[in-house]
Design a protein around this motif. Structure first.
Motif, short mmCIF file in Angstrom:
data_model
loop_
_atom_site.label_atom_id
_atom_site.label_comp_id
_atom_site.label_asym_id
_atom_site.label_seq_id
_atom_site.Cartn_x
_atom_site.Cartn_y
_atom_site.Cartn_z
N GLU A 441 -11.86 -23.09 16.11
CA GLU A 441 -12.60 -22.54 14.98
C GLU A 441 -11.65 -21.99 13.92
OE1 GLU A 441 -15.85 -22.86 14.63
OE2 GLU A 441 -15.86 -23.92 16.57
N THR A 442 -10.62 -21.29 14.34
CA THR A 442 -9.73 -20.61 13.39
C THR A 442 -8.39 -21.31 13.17
OG1 THR A 442 -8.68 -19.25 15.11
CG2 THR A 442 -10.73 -18.41 14.13
N GLY A 443 -8.01 -22.17 14.11
CA GLY A 443 -6.68 -22.78 14.05
C GLY A 443 -5.59 -21.87 14.56
N ASN A 444 -5.94 -20.68 15.04
CA ASN A 444 -4.94 -19.75 15.56
C ASN A 444 -4.25 -20.31 16.80
OD1 ASN A 444 -5.54 -17.95 13.54
ND2 ASN A 444 -6.88 -16.68 14.82
N ARG A 445 -2.99 -19.96 16.98
CA ARG A 445 -2.21 -20.32 18.16
C ARG A 445 -2.15 -19.10 19.07
NH1 ARG A 445 -2.40 -24.20 14.42
NH2 ARG A 445 -0.46 -25.26 13.85
N ILE A 446 -2.68 -19.22 20.27
CA ILE A 446 -2.76 -18.09 21.20
C ILE A 446 -1.75 -18.31 22.32
CG2 ILE A 446 -4.27 -16.74 22.70
CD1 ILE A 446 -6.64 -17.95 21.10
N PRO A 447 -0.81 -17.40 22.52
CA PRO A 447 0.25 -17.62 23.52
C PRO A 447 -0.29 -17.62 24.95
CG PRO A 447 0.36 -15.39 22.66
CD PRO A 447 -0.66 -16.11 21.83
N LYS A 448 0.43 -18.34 25.81
CA LYS A 448 0.11 -18.39 27.23
C LYS A 448 1.29 -17.88 28.04
CE LYS A 448 -2.69 -22.55 26.42
NZ LYS A 448 -2.98 -23.95 26.85
N LYS A 449 1.00 -17.36 29.19
CA LYS A 449 2.01 -16.74 30.03
C LYS A 449 3.12 -17.72 30.41
CE LYS A 449 2.26 -13.60 34.01
NZ LYS A 449 1.46 -12.95 35.09
N HIS A 450 2.75 -18.99 30.59
CA HIS A 450 3.74 -20.00 30.97
C HIS A 450 4.89 -20.06 29.97
CE1 HIS A 450 5.31 -23.68 32.70
NE2 HIS A 450 5.25 -24.26 31.53
N GLY A 451 4.59 -19.83 28.70
CA GLY A 451 5.63 -19.87 27.68
C GLY A 451 6.69 -18.80 27.88
N LEU A 452 6.29 -17.63 28.37
CA LEU A 452 7.25 -16.56 28.64
C LEU A 452 8.21 -16.97 29.75
CD1 LEU A 452 4.81 -13.49 28.54
CD2 LEU A 452 6.19 -14.45 26.67
N TRP A 453 7.65 -17.60 30.80
CA TRP A 453 8.50 -18.09 31.89
C TRP A 453 9.43 -19.19 31.40
CZ3 TRP A 453 8.69 -23.07 34.02
CH2 TRP A 453 9.52 -23.19 35.15
N PHE A 454 8.91 -20.10 30.57
CA PHE A 454 9.71 -21.22 30.09
C PHE A 454 10.87 -20.73 29.24
CE2 PHE A 454 10.80 -24.93 27.56
CZ PHE A 454 10.68 -25.97 28.49
N LYS A 455 10.65 -19.67 28.46
CA LYS A 455 11.74 -19.13 27.65
C LYS A 455 12.87 -18.63 28.54
CE LYS A 455 12.83 -15.83 24.00
NZ LYS A 455 12.29 -14.83 23.03
N GLU A 456 12.53 -17.93 29.60
CA GLU A 456 13.56 -17.46 30.54
C GLU A 456 14.29 -18.64 31.16
OE1 GLU A 456 11.72 -14.95 33.40
OE2 GLU A 456 11.13 -13.42 31.95
N LEU A 457 13.55 -19.68 31.49
CA LEU A 457 14.17 -20.88 32.07
C LEU A 457 15.15 -21.50 31.10
CD1 LEU A 457 14.29 -23.28 34.13
CD2 LEU A 457 12.28 -24.21 32.95
N SER A 458 14.73 -21.66 29.85
CA SER A 458 15.58 -22.31 28.85
C SER A 458 16.84 -21.49 28.56
CB SER A 458 14.77 -22.50 27.56
OG SER A 458 15.59 -23.02 26.53
N ILE A 459 16.68 -20.18 28.44
CA ILE A 459 17.83 -19.33 28.10
C ILE A 459 18.82 -19.25 29.26
CG2 ILE A 459 18.52 -16.96 27.60
CD1 ILE A 459 15.93 -16.70 25.97
N SER A 460 18.31 -19.09 30.47
CA SER A 460 19.19 -18.93 31.62
C SER A 460 19.59 -20.25 32.25
CB SER A 460 18.52 -18.06 32.69
OG SER A 460 17.40 -18.74 33.26
N GLY A 461 18.77 -21.29 32.00
CA GLY A 461 19.01 -22.59 32.65
C GLY A 461 18.75 -22.57 34.14
N SER A 462 17.92 -21.62 34.56
CA SER A 462 17.68 -21.51 36.01
C SER A 462 16.35 -20.79 36.26
CB SER A 462 18.81 -20.74 36.68
OG SER A 462 18.84 -19.41 36.22
N PHE A 463 15.87 -20.89 37.49
CA PHE A 463 14.72 -20.10 37.92
C PHE A 463 14.83 -19.86 39.41
CE2 PHE A 463 13.30 -24.47 38.51
CZ PHE A 463 12.56 -24.44 39.69
N ASN A 464 14.13 -18.86 39.89
CA ASN A 464 14.13 -18.50 41.30
C ASN A 464 12.78 -18.76 41.94
OD1 ASN A 464 16.83 -17.36 41.35
ND2 ASN A 464 15.99 -15.62 40.20
N VAL A 465 12.80 -19.17 43.18
CA VAL A 465 11.57 -19.33 43.96
C VAL A 465 11.80 -18.68 45.32
CG1 VAL A 465 9.98 -20.93 45.04
CG2 VAL A 465 10.89 -21.45 42.77
#
Length: 465
Positions: A441-465
């Motif tokens: 309706e508005t065209g707004n972009r609403i952030p998702k939690k996955h993006g926060l995780w992806f940013k950490e992945l991209s910056i650090s080049g790693s993730f933990n499980v």
């Protein structure tokens, strides 16, 4: 906890396409999607066509900043043939399109995001489909090459990664075998000719690209590779899987990466009377057009078994040689038509490329975890949508990619489908894949939690499980 570390120069980002994000504003011409929606709006989910998109044409500056917020260092999208070329016969370009794409590319580069540009994402110009039958015609092959050369010449000083086609088998399947893309035909012989002509168009464009000697630039293709898994170990099922792999994967992978046309494929086409029209000169193009890298799209596996029911279609399709099969013990995504979840397929694809295709440099050009708006839910008190389901599955797939890298796979990046929830063909907005939700309706972009995780992945080049 186990830490998974990826190479320092790994490309992290997303994939989209021009037609699914730009809208029709100031477009020089229509594509087949504009045409089809006018003709048959009922074929599209809730009647939503290609004019209802993220409006990147007007909002690209804002969107590039959103890319930075989720850690992208690269992004793949496409040039619309129907936007860039104003007159297909003369090759005259639309200056508005030149300005738009230059501005968009500059914005990405200025903000440290490597643009990877695709030339064809299922979007045949409507005029060329109506006049010549699209890629049914060798005339359109040459017009595509002319368009590609124009794009190389205009944007070649800014784009280091060029892609000729995204998933070239899809227009064949959708338009000529299974009726889910325009022109909605069911004709096995035309399907094979269109597939051959696309491979030829790719080869000619690759040849022209190399003639230009663009500094530091590379050219490749993006293929959707779907491993074929059998019901069990019986020989007839293994043979069915071999046929499925030949017809759905090797039919494009071998000519475009190995520069070889499988003899078995030629024999199948001859047996069914669907051999395409070729010339020795065209075959020379196909067998000598060397690409620099490969993009691989993966979503779901293919399960097959030997045919148990007689083939009843009056035209040739690959299913002549097998039946599709649902694994009764499989995991399934409840948010995407119960499609099977099989992260180990990533490792299988990677090892196949390593062992059988010269370990060509490649990147995971699309991997998408689909949800619908209801399953994602509403934004929380922090304004962020909780799509942890997507992150958990992405981790499982990346663990398998990491295992493949340790086994010698030559993968240089991962692009998720997609950046912002985008319009997706006849499904429109039925499924959501983005790092950001698009409010229709508005065209707004609403952030998702996955993006926060992806940013950490991209910056650090790693993730933990």
């Amino acid at each position: 906890m186990t830490k998974y570390v990826f190479p320092k120069d790994f490309k992290w980002g997303a994939a989209a396409s021009g037609i699914q994000t730009e809208g029709r504003t100031n477009k020089a011409n229509d594509s087949i999607w504009d045409l089809w929606h006018r003709e048959s709006p009922e074929r599209f989910f809730r009647g939503i066509g290609s004019d209802k998109v993220t409006d990147t044409y007007h909002r690209y500056e804002e969107d590039v900043q959103l890319m930075k917020k989720v850690g992208f260092n690269s992004f793949r999208t496409s040039i619309q043939w129907s936007r860039l070329i104003k007159d297909y016969e003369t090759g005259e370009v639309c200056q508005d399109a030149v300005q738009f794409y230059n501005n968009y590319l500059d914005e990405m580069i200025t903000n440290g995001i490597e643009p990877m540009m695709n030339l064809y994402h299922f979007d045949m110009p409507a005029e060329l489909q109506k006049k010549y039958g699209g890629f049914e015609s060798k005339k359109v092959v040459d017009l595509y090459v002319d368009y590609a050369v124009k794009a190389f010449q205009i944007f070649g000083n800014k784009v280091k990664y060029w892609i000729t086609f995204n998933e070239p088998i899809v227009p064949v399947e959708g338009g000529y075998l299974y009726d889910f893309h325009y022109p909605c035909k069911k004709d096995g012989k035309l399907a094979v000719q269109v597939g051959y002509n696309i491979i030829l168009a790719h080869a000619k464009a690759v040849k022209e690209f190399h003639k230009l000697e663009l500094k530091e630039s590379k050219i490749g293709v993006v293929l959707n590779l779907t491993p074929s898994y059998t019901r069990d170990e019986r020989e007839e099922d293994k043979k069915a899987a071999w046929y499925a792999d030949l017809l759905f994967n090797r039919s494009f992978l071998d000519p475009m990466v190995k520069n070889e046309i499988p003899q078995e494929l030629c024999e199948i086409f001859a047996e069914h009377g669907v051999t395409p029209e070729t010339t020795s000169e065209e075959i020379d193009y196909i067998t000598s057009a060397k690409i620099d890298f490969l993009g691989v799209n993966y979503y779901v596996p293919r399960r097959v078994k030997a045919r148990e029911v007689a083939y009843d279609l009056d035209y040739f399709t690959p299913e002549y040689y097998f039946e599709n099969y649902i694994n009764p013990e499989g995991r399934f995504n409840p948010y995407r038509d119960n499609n099977e979840i099989l992260p180990t397929a990533i490792h299988d694809i990677a090892i196949n490329v390593k062992d059988n295709y010269g370990n060509i440099p490649w990147f995971l050009a699309e991997i998408g975890i689909a949800m619908d708006e209801e399953s994602e839910g509403k934004p929380g008190s922090d304004g962020i949508i909780d799509d942890t389901f997507r992150t958990d599955l992405m981790k499982e797939h990346l663990i398998q990619l990491h295992r493949a890298l340790e086994d010698g796979a030559n993968c240089f990046g991962v692009h998720q489908w997609t950046f912002i929830d985008n319009w997706s063909w006849t499904n429109s907005f039925k499924r959501r894949y983005g790092f950001y939700r698009l409010d229709l309706e508005t065209g707004n972009r609403i952030p998702k939690k996955h993006g926060l995780w992806f940013k950490e992945l991209s910056i650090s080049g790693s993730f933990n499980v």
